[in-house]
Motif scaffolding. Structure first.
Motif, mmCIF file in Angstrom:
data_model
loop_
_atom_site.group_PDB
_atom_site.id
_atom_site.type_symbol
_atom_site.label_atom_id
_atom_site.label_comp_id
_atom_site.label_asym_id
_atom_site.label_seq_id
_atom_site.Cartn_x
_atom_site.Cartn_y
_atom_site.Cartn_z
ATOM 1 N N UNK A 29 7.881 -25.653 -23.732
ATOM 2 C CA UNK A 29 7.008 -26.591 -23.308
ATOM 3 C C UNK A 29 5.621 -25.950 -24.607
ATOM 4 N N UNK A 30 6.060 -25.000 -24.928
ATOM 5 C CA UNK A 30 4.824 -24.442 -26.099
ATOM 6 C C UNK A 30 5.491 -23.538 -26.986
ATOM 7 N N UNK A 31 6.692 -23.627 -27.421
ATOM 8 C CA UNK A 31 7.464 -22.569 -28.801
ATOM 9 C C UNK A 31 7.554 -21.719 -28.876
ATOM 10 N N UNK A 32 6.564 -20.992 -27.300
ATOM 11 C CA UNK A 32 6.392 -19.615 -27.752
ATOM 12 C C UNK A 32 6.632 -18.819 -26.131
ATOM 13 N N UNK A 33 6.702 -17.246 -26.092
ATOM 14 C CA UNK A 33 6.736 -16.991 -24.360
ATOM 15 C C UNK A 33 6.020 -16.120 -24.483
ATOM 16 N N UNK A 34 5.915 -15.702 -23.454
ATOM 17 C CA UNK A 34 4.597 -14.487 -23.343
ATOM 18 C C UNK A 34 4.966 -13.198 -24.037
ATOM 19 N N UNK A 35 6.403 -12.930 -23.503
ATOM 20 C CA UNK A 35 6.623 -11.392 -23.769
ATOM 21 C C UNK A 35 7.844 -11.927 -24.664
ATOM 22 N N UNK A 48 0.220 -16.594 -29.417
ATOM 23 C CA UNK A 48 -0.721 -16.141 -29.395
ATOM 24 C C UNK A 48 -1.455 -15.812 -28.162
ATOM 25 N N UNK A 49 -3.047 -15.533 -28.904
ATOM 26 C CA UNK A 49 -3.843 -15.591 -27.918
ATOM 27 C C UNK A 49 -3.885 -16.905 -27.402
ATOM 28 N N UNK A 50 -4.300 -17.911 -29.030
ATOM 29 C CA UNK A 50 -4.200 -18.797 -28.489
ATOM 30 C C UNK A 50 -3.897 -20.100 -27.760
ATOM 31 N N UNK A 51 -2.563 -19.645 -28.035
ATOM 32 C CA UNK A 51 -0.842 -20.575 -27.279
ATOM 33 C C UNK A 51 -1.363 -20.184 -25.753
ATOM 34 N N UNK A 53 -3.690 -19.225 -24.105
ATOM 35 C CA UNK A 53 -5.050 -19.718 -22.958
ATOM 36 C C UNK A 53 -4.536 -21.444 -23.422
ATOM 37 N N UNK A 54 -4.220 -21.848 -24.072
ATOM 38 C CA UNK A 54 -4.026 -23.310 -24.138
ATOM 39 C C UNK A 54 -2.737 -24.441 -23.587
ATOM 40 N N UNK A 55 -1.966 -23.448 -23.726
ATOM 41 C CA UNK A 55 -0.486 -24.035 -22.619
ATOM 42 C C UNK A 55 -0.335 -23.582 -21.539
ATOM 43 N N UNK A 56 0.409 -21.516 -22.420
ATOM 44 C CA UNK A 56 1.373 -20.631 -21.743
ATOM 45 C C UNK A 56 0.731 -20.593 -20.296
ATOM 46 N N UNK A 57 -0.345 -20.281 -20.180
ATOM 47 C CA UNK A 57 -0.320 -19.935 -18.546
ATOM 48 C C UNK A 57 -0.515 -21.134 -17.868
ATOM 49 N N UNK A 58 -0.909 -22.338 -18.427
ATOM 50 C CA UNK A 58 -0.105 -23.474 -17.495
ATOM 51 C C UNK A 58 1.020 -24.049 -16.898
ATOM 52 N N UNK A 59 1.669 -23.622 -18.579
ATOM 53 C CA UNK A 59 3.240 -24.021 -17.790
ATOM 54 C C UNK A 59 3.857 -22.704 -17.243
ATOM 55 N N UNK A 60 3.735 -21.526 -17.763
ATOM 56 C CA UNK A 60 3.367 -20.166 -16.584
ATOM 57 C C UNK A 60 3.526 -20.309 -15.483
ATOM 58 N N UNK A 61 2.424 -20.698 -15.041
ATOM 59 C CA UNK A 61 2.066 -21.129 -13.633
ATOM 60 C C UNK A 61 2.933 -22.530 -12.728
ATOM 61 N N UNK A 62 3.455 -23.611 -13.568
ATOM 62 C CA UNK A 62 4.078 -24.585 -13.062
ATOM 63 C C UNK A 62 5.651 -24.365 -12.833
ATOM 64 N N UNK A 63 5.529 -22.809 -14.188
ATOM 65 C CA UNK A 63 7.276 -22.359 -13.920
ATOM 66 C C UNK A 63 7.404 -21.639 -12.481
ATOM 67 N N UNK A 64 6.573 -21.018 -11.829
ATOM 68 C CA UNK A 64 6.196 -20.292 -10.734
ATOM 69 C C UNK A 64 6.258 -20.755 -9.631
ATOM 70 N N UNK A 65 5.114 -21.801 -9.979
ATOM 71 C CA UNK A 65 5.197 -22.996 -8.882
ATOM 72 C C UNK A 65 6.982 -23.522 -7.862
#
Length: 213
Positions: A29-35, A48-51, A53-65
Motif C-alpha cells: 500500500x505504501x511501498x515502505x514499512x514502519x520498521x 520516512x516520517x512523511x510517508x 503520516x500520509x500513508x503508513x499509519x492508515x494502512x497499519x490501522x487497516x491491517x490491525x483491524x
C-alpha cells in the motif's frame, strides 16, 4: 515460509509470520514499512516520517483491524502455530527525561539535533523545552532471568486406546485373550476329531465292502 525464515531470525514462528504479513500489507500500500526487519537485504525500506503520516499509519490501522477481527484473521494472515516457539513477555515503564540529562544532551549534541526538526509536524529541537517534549530515550532489557517451558505432550495414545477397548470388552463380554485362545484351541481340536472320525469310518466301510466281495 522460507522468506520468513531468512528475514525474521531463522526458524519459523507464528510471530514472525504475523510481522511478515504486516510488512507485506504496508509495502503493497505504501511501498515502505514502519520498521525494516533484520537481514532484510533491501526488500523493505523503512517509511520516512512523511510517508508514515500520509500513508503508513492508515494502512497499519487497516491491517490491525483486519488481523484482530477473529472472523477474518485466519484468511487475512495465513499463520499457523509453530512446533517450537519462544516468547518474551513485554512490559513498558516510562518517565519524563530529567533536566540534567536534557542539559547534557543539549550542550553536547544540541546543534546536531536541530537538523532533525520537522516544523510541519510540530517536532523541533531548538531549546531544552523542545528536547523534553520530543526526545525519548528507550532501553530494552530483561526484567527477569527466569525461564518457563510449556510443552504439549500426548497423554492418550494408541496403546491406551487398545487397553481401554480391551477392558470394556472384558467387562461386558467376560472375554479375555486367554478365553479367545481357548476358544480357538477348542475349535481346532473339535475339527481334528471330526476329521479323524470321518476318516476312520471311511476305512471301515471300505474294509467291509472288500470282505463282502
Amino acid at each position: 515460509s522460507s522468506g520468513i525464515n531468512a528475514e525474521y531470525g531463522g526458524a519459523y514462528n507464528e510471530g514472525a509470520c504475523v510481522l511478515e504479513c504486516k510488512d507485506r500489507y504496508l509495502h503493497d500500500n505504501c511501498s515502505c514499512v514502519n520498521i525494516a526487519p533484520p537481514e532484510n537485504n533491501g526488500k523493505y525500506k523503512p517509511c520516512t516520517l512523511q510517508q508514515w503520516a500520509e500513508c503508513g499509519l492508515n494502512s497499519y490501522m487497516e491491517w490491525y483491524n483486519n488481523y484482530t477481527d477473529t472472523s477474518r484473521s485466519e484468511a487475512f494472515c495465513h499463520c499457523q502455530k509453530g512446533c517450537e516457539e519462544i516468547k518474551y513477555e513485554s512490559e513498558i515503564s516510562s518517565s519524563s527525561v530529567s533536566e540534567n540529562y536534557v542539559d547534557l544532551i543539549f550542550g553536547g549534541v544540541g546543534p546536531i539535533l536541530k537538523g532533525f526538526s520537522q516544523k510541519e509536524y510540530g517536532i523541533e529541537y531548538n531549546s531544552r523545552e523542545d528536547i523534553m517534549k520530543n526526545l525519548m530515550v528507550m532501553e530494552v532489557l530483561f526484567t527477569s532471568m527466569q525461564k518457563y517451558e510449556v510443552r504439549e505432550v500426548i497423554t492418550y495414545d494408541l496403546g491406551n486406546l487398545f487397553g481401554d477397548v480391551g477392558g470394556v470388552l472384558g467387562l461386558f463380554l467376560g472375554a479375555s485373550i486367554f478365553t479367545i485362545l481357548e476358544f480357538l484351541l477348542f475349535a481346532v481340536v473339535s475339527t481334528a476329531k471330526y476329521c479323524c472320525k470321518a476318516t476312520a469310518m471311511g476305512w471301515l466301510d471300505l474294509t467291509g465292502y472288500l470282505n463282502e466281495g
